[in-house]
Design a protein around this motif. Structure first.
Motif, PDB file in Angstrom:
ATOM      1  N   LEU A  85       0.261  -0.690  -0.016  1.00  0.00           N
ATOM      2  CA  LEU A  85      -0.011  -0.079  -0.122  1.00  0.00           C
ATOM      3  C   LEU A  85       0.829   0.917   0.011  1.00  0.00           C
ATOM      4  CD1 LEU A  85      -2.778  -1.305   2.893  1.00  0.00           C
ATOM      5  CD2 LEU A  85      -3.421  -0.715   0.163  1.00  0.00           C
ATOM      6  N   GLU A  86       1.300   1.172   0.771  1.00  0.00           N
ATOM      7  CA  GLU A  86       2.778   2.425   0.853  1.00  0.00           C
ATOM      8  C   GLU A  86       3.323   2.484  -0.704  1.00  0.00           C
ATOM      9  OE1 GLU A  86       5.755   1.213   4.251  1.00  0.00           O
ATOM     10  OE2 GLU A  86       4.402   2.202   5.530  1.00  0.00           O
ATOM     11  N   LYS A  87       3.555   1.357  -1.426  1.00  0.00           N
ATOM     12  CA  LYS A  87       4.350   1.530  -2.738  1.00  0.00           C
ATOM     13  C   LYS A  87       3.016   2.267  -3.726  1.00  0.00           C
ATOM     14  CE  LYS A  87       7.562  -0.480  -4.767  1.00  0.00           C
ATOM     15  NZ  LYS A  87       8.609   0.506  -5.031  1.00  0.00           N
ATOM     16  N   GLY A  88       1.646   2.020  -3.313  1.00  0.00           N
ATOM     17  CA  GLY A  88       0.418   2.796  -4.222  1.00  0.00           C
ATOM     18  C   GLY A  88       0.160   1.602  -5.041  1.00  0.00           C
ATOM     19  N   ILE A  89       0.230  -0.025  -4.632  1.00  0.00           N
ATOM     20  CA  ILE A  89      -0.524  -1.463  -5.007  1.00  0.00           C
ATOM     21  C   ILE A  89      -1.422  -1.420  -4.721  1.00  0.00           C
ATOM     22  CG2 ILE A  89       0.565  -3.759  -5.510  1.00  0.00           C
ATOM     23  CD1 ILE A  89       3.635  -2.597  -6.016  1.00  0.00           C
ATOM     24  N   HIS A  90      -2.514  -2.207  -5.428  1.00  0.00           N
ATOM     25  CA  HIS A  90      -3.465  -2.391  -4.826  1.00  0.00           C
ATOM     26  C   HIS A  90      -3.021  -3.587  -4.306  1.00  0.00           C
ATOM     27  CE1 HIS A  90      -5.613   0.977  -6.810  1.00  0.00           C
ATOM     28  NE2 HIS A  90      -4.795   0.310  -8.201  1.00  0.00           N
ATOM     29  N   VAL A  91      -3.709  -3.847  -3.260  1.00  0.00           N
ATOM     30  CA  VAL A  91      -4.059  -5.312  -2.307  1.00  0.00           C
ATOM     31  C   VAL A  91      -5.275  -6.361  -2.074  1.00  0.00           C
ATOM     32  CG1 VAL A  91      -3.878  -6.359   0.144  1.00  0.00           C
ATOM     33  CG2 VAL A  91      -2.034  -4.114  -0.869  1.00  0.00           C
ATOM     34  N   MET A  92      -4.888  -7.196  -2.570  1.00  0.00           N
ATOM     35  CA  MET A  92      -6.250  -8.115  -2.018  1.00  0.00           C
ATOM     36  C   MET A  92      -5.421  -9.351  -1.937  1.00  0.00           C
ATOM     37  SD  MET A  92      -9.072 -10.528  -4.840  1.00  0.00           S
ATOM     38  CE  MET A  92      -7.287 -12.102  -5.079  1.00  0.00           C
ATOM     39  N   ILE A 117      -6.475   0.277  -3.690  1.00  0.00           N
ATOM     40  CA  ILE A 117      -7.511  -0.854  -2.692  1.00  0.00           C
ATOM     41  C   ILE A 117      -6.803  -1.446  -1.912  1.00  0.00           C
ATOM     42  CG2 ILE A 117      -9.236  -1.466  -4.023  1.00  0.00           C
ATOM     43  CD1 ILE A 117      -9.492   0.499  -5.673  1.00  0.00           C
ATOM     44  N   TYR A 118      -7.789  -1.028  -0.907  1.00  0.00           N
ATOM     45  CA  TYR A 118      -7.249  -2.821  -0.271  1.00  0.00           C
ATOM     46  C   TYR A 118      -8.863  -3.906  -0.075  1.00  0.00           C
ATOM     47  CZ  TYR A 118      -6.585  -6.256   3.673  1.00  0.00           C
ATOM     48  OH  TYR A 118      -6.538  -7.405   5.147  1.00  0.00           O
ATOM     49  N   THR A 119      -8.643  -5.137  -0.275  1.00  0.00           N
ATOM     50  CA  THR A 119     -10.067  -5.842   0.163  1.00  0.00           C
ATOM     51  C   THR A 119      -8.885  -7.514  -0.051  1.00  0.00           C
ATOM     52  OG1 THR A 119     -12.198  -6.358  -1.055  1.00  0.00           O
ATOM     53  CG2 THR A 119     -10.016  -6.839  -2.307  1.00  0.00           C
ATOM     54  N   ILE A 120     -10.536  -7.345   1.125  1.00  0.00           N
ATOM     55  CA  ILE A 120     -10.088  -8.432   1.667  1.00  0.00           C
ATOM     56  C   ILE A 120     -10.908  -9.678   0.589  1.00  0.00           C
ATOM     57  CG2 ILE A 120     -12.275  -9.654   2.832  1.00  0.00           C
ATOM     58  CD1 ILE A 120      -9.322 -10.593   4.514  1.00  0.00           C
ATOM     59  N   ALA A 121      -9.817 -11.062   0.772  1.00  0.00           N
ATOM     60  CA  ALA A 121     -10.639 -12.082  -0.920  1.00  0.00           C
ATOM     61  C   ALA A 121     -11.145 -12.788  -0.029  1.00  0.00           C
ATOM     62  CB  ALA A 121      -9.364 -12.646  -1.141  1.00  0.00           C
ATOM     63  N   VAL A 331     -16.447  -2.843  -1.576  1.00  0.00           N
ATOM     64  CA  VAL A 331     -17.517  -3.730  -0.209  1.00  0.00           C
ATOM     65  C   VAL A 331     -16.779  -4.548   0.717  1.00  0.00           C
ATOM     66  CG1 VAL A 331     -19.803  -5.085  -0.003  1.00  0.00           C
ATOM     67  CG2 VAL A 331     -19.458  -4.507  -2.479  1.00  0.00           C
ATOM     68  N   PHE A 332     -16.072  -5.093   0.228  1.00  0.00           N
ATOM     69  CA  PHE A 332     -15.502  -5.391   1.411  1.00  0.00           C
ATOM     70  C   PHE A 332     -13.609  -5.203   1.488  1.00  0.00           C
ATOM     71  CE2 PHE A 332     -17.787  -8.690  -0.237  1.00  0.00           C
ATOM     72  CZ  PHE A 332     -18.903  -9.771   0.489  1.00  0.00           C
ATOM     73  N   ASP A 333     -14.059  -4.027   2.125  1.00  0.00           N
ATOM     74  CA  ASP A 333     -13.184  -3.059   2.894  1.00  0.00           C
ATOM     75  C   ASP A 333     -12.536  -3.762   4.226  1.00  0.00           C
ATOM     76  OD1 ASP A 333     -14.966  -2.471   4.390  1.00  0.00           O
ATOM     77  OD2 ASP A 333     -15.473  -0.230   3.611  1.00  0.00           O
ATOM     78  N   VAL A 334     -11.078  -2.826   4.387  1.00  0.00           N
ATOM     79  CA  VAL A 334     -10.514  -3.014   5.516  1.00  0.00           C
ATOM     80  C   VAL A 334     -11.187  -2.479   6.809  1.00  0.00           C
ATOM     81  CG1 VAL A 334      -9.237  -0.423   5.532  1.00  0.00           C
ATOM     82  CG2 VAL A 334      -8.294  -2.671   6.289  1.00  0.00           C
ATOM     83  N   TYR A 335     -12.679  -2.230   6.610  1.00  0.00           N
ATOM     84  CA  TYR A 335     -13.444  -2.071   7.835  1.00  0.00           C
ATOM     85  C   TYR A 335     -13.982  -3.737   8.653  1.00  0.00           C
ATOM     86  CZ  TYR A 335     -11.788   2.870   7.121  1.00  0.00           C
ATOM     87  OH  TYR A 335     -11.231   3.531   7.172  1.00  0.00           O
ATOM     88  N   PHE A 336     -14.775  -3.667   7.006  1.00  0.00           N
ATOM     89  CA  PHE A 336     -15.535  -5.256   6.839  1.00  0.00           C
ATOM     90  C   PHE A 336     -13.901  -6.617   7.166  1.00  0.00           C
ATOM     91  CE2 PHE A 336     -17.390  -8.587   5.459  1.00  0.00           C
ATOM     92  CZ  PHE A 336     -18.436  -8.820   5.227  1.00  0.00           C
ATOM     93  N   ALA A 337     -13.310  -6.177   7.196  1.00  0.00           N
ATOM     94  CA  ALA A 337     -11.936  -7.184   7.011  1.00  0.00           C
ATOM     95  C   ALA A 337     -11.903  -7.043   8.331  1.00  0.00           C
ATOM     96  CB  ALA A 337     -10.764  -6.863   6.002  1.00  0.00           C
ATOM     97  N   THR A 338     -11.409  -5.793   8.856  1.00  0.00           N
ATOM     98  CA  THR A 338     -11.296  -6.329  10.277  1.00  0.00           C
ATOM     99  C   THR A 338     -11.780  -6.125  11.298  1.00  0.00           C
ATOM    100  OG1 THR A 338     -10.566  -3.566  10.103  1.00  0.00           O
ATOM    101  CG2 THR A 338      -8.624  -3.800   9.798  1.00  0.00           C
TER     102      THR A 338
END
Ligand SMILES: NC(=O)c1ccc[n+]([C@@H]2O[C@H](COP(=O)([O-])OP(=O)(O)OC[C@H]3O[C@@H](n4cnc5c(N)ncnc54)[C@H](O)[C@@H]3O)[C@@H](O)[C@H]2O)c1
Length: 415
Positions: A85-92, A117-121, A331-338
């Protein structure tokens, strides 16, 4: 539809996603695993031009890399997610999003700081029967959902060295240290997704039954068979979920009970759904008892059927790529994941204390972040580490000699 330059970190489960990524118009440009035999295999499947790495930092520096799938060890996702994320790479990221409460806080802060963007898989909410149950719940004929159950039940044959080798290829593998409550997403996500409810308080009980002492699993596997977790939710409903259970017969089972009716899938026959109403609440066109199989009802049905977990693996990639292409929050964002992971980690603490309840934080709130930002308790360190928390309801350890014996037994299966 524009192509997304994609990388995969961790090539056991990760290697089952090549086709899925390509079907969603992703181009796999780089993969990373410290096991070089998996890198060779990836080249055979994806193409000789594929860039391969054994080191994560080199991997995320691959020219043009836009997005990655984190499919490494269960308990090591958050630090790698933050670096990307610090490098601006999207993460699933595979489940779990974080393995300590402090990591959850750090992850949320990193996502908020990043343009990526961050999402949980998580995938189980996309199984054909879970999609249908969500459709019925949202249709409203059941009324408000008051109670729901999610059971991810994956028993293994403790005498099968082959099965144990596939899941835990060496004695110190993360699966041999995993508290049952930690693997909560497969049972909890479908309930949160279908109802929109979110846990605010959690309590849990252990189901203790060690693997037979003379079995291969008896050497290294933890002695709990399940965590029975109860959540009070923000809309006053209640969920009961199992984490990863290992009792009875294999099944992924879910049940939603509303004010006026209920729907569940049949244990042992996953896509048989039973939808029931009380006589006085039966909607027009329905019987009191309705048994049927769900359809996909999706334009991508033919591609869906070609992906893992009976099609459910297709959806996280499609949703992730759509969020990237349209630059909108997943939809499955970092708040949903955490939220799911905090429920899991605190359920485990409750279980160790035989049911003491915990409030589940919401990391949107600064006061909840401050409360947990230095909470580094983890079962994945050695017992003499100051951050160690017990792994199971009853302690179990294996000696270096027992670890060698486990590996000797499973090595024989490979030959
Ligand atoms: N959603 C699902 O249905 C589902 C199914 C299976 C696994 N999972 C999740 O996927 C993840 C991976 O599971 P798995 O069964 O493939 O685990 P695994 O331990 O079998 O495989 C992990 C892979 O990552 C590699 N790896 C780990 N750390 C590394 C590092 N620092 N550098 C380079 N390579 C590294 C390992 O060599 C290995 O090949 C876990 O989080 C698990 O919970 C999800």
């Amino acid at each position: 539809m524009r192509t997304i330059k994609f990388g995969i970190f961790g090539l056991r489960r990760g290697s089952t996603f090549y086709r899925n990524v390509m079907m969603n118009n992703g181009e796999i440009v780089a993969v990373c695993d410290r096991d070089t035999s998996k890198l060779e295999d990836a080249k055979k499947q994806v193409g000789e031009g594929l860039a391969t790495y054994t080191d994560f930092d080199a991997f995320i520096n691959h020219p043009g890399l836009e997005a990655i799938y984190l499919c490494n060890n269960f308990n090591q996702h958050a630090p790698f997610a933050i670096k990307a994320l610090e490098k601006g790479i999207h993460v699933m990221s595979e489940c779990a999003s974080n393995s300590t409460m402090a990591e959850g806080v750090a992850l949320v802060r990193a996502v908020e700081k990043s343009k990526a963007i961050y999402t949980i898989a998580e995938n189980f909410q996309y199984m054909i029967f879970n999609r249908e149950m969500k459709r019925v719940v949202e249709g409203g004929t059941l009324g408000k959902i008051l109670y729901a159950e999610g059971e991810y039940n994956h028993p293994i044959d403790f005498y099968s060295a082959k099965e144990l080798r596939a899941l835990s290829p060496y004695a110190n593998h993360w699966r041999n240290f995993l508290p049952r409550a930690y693997y909560i997403t497969h049972s909890l996500a479908p309930l949160m997704f279908a109802t929109g409810a979110s846990p605010v308080r959690v309590t849990a009980m252990p189901v203790y039954d060690p693997a037979p002492a003379d079995s291969v699993g008896g050497i290294v596997r933890g002695p709990d068979r399940a965590a029975i977790i109860t959540c009070l939710n923000d809309d006053d409903s209640v969920f009961k979920v199992t984490g990863c259970a290992a009792f009875g017969a294999h099944s992924n089972s879910y049940r939603f009970c509303g004010e006026r009716g209920q729907i569940e899938n049949v244990r042992g026959d996953l896509n048989r759904l039973i939808l029931r109403y009380n006589a006085w609440d039966k909607p027009e066109g329905k019987e009191e008892f309705n048994e049927y199989a769900a359809d996909w009802n999706d334009a991508d049905e033919e591609m869906i059927k070609q992906t893992g977990h009976d099609g459910a693996d297709f959806f996280p990639v499609r949703a992730f790529f759509t969020a990237i292409r349209e630059n909108r929050p997943p939809v499955f964002d970092v708040y949903f994941a955490t939220k799911m992971t905090s429920t899991a980690l605190l359920a485990h603490r409750s279980l160790l204390e035989r049911g003491v309840p915990y409030d589940v934080p919401d990391f949107r709130r600064e006061e909840d972040r401050v409360k947990y930002e230095n909470d580094n308790l983890t079962p994945f360190v050695a017992p003499d580490d100051p951050n160690y928390i017990e792994r199971w309801s009853h302690p179990k350890f294996f000696t270096p000699e027992e670890a060698s014996e486990y590996e000797r037994i499973i090595a024989q299966v490979k030959k």
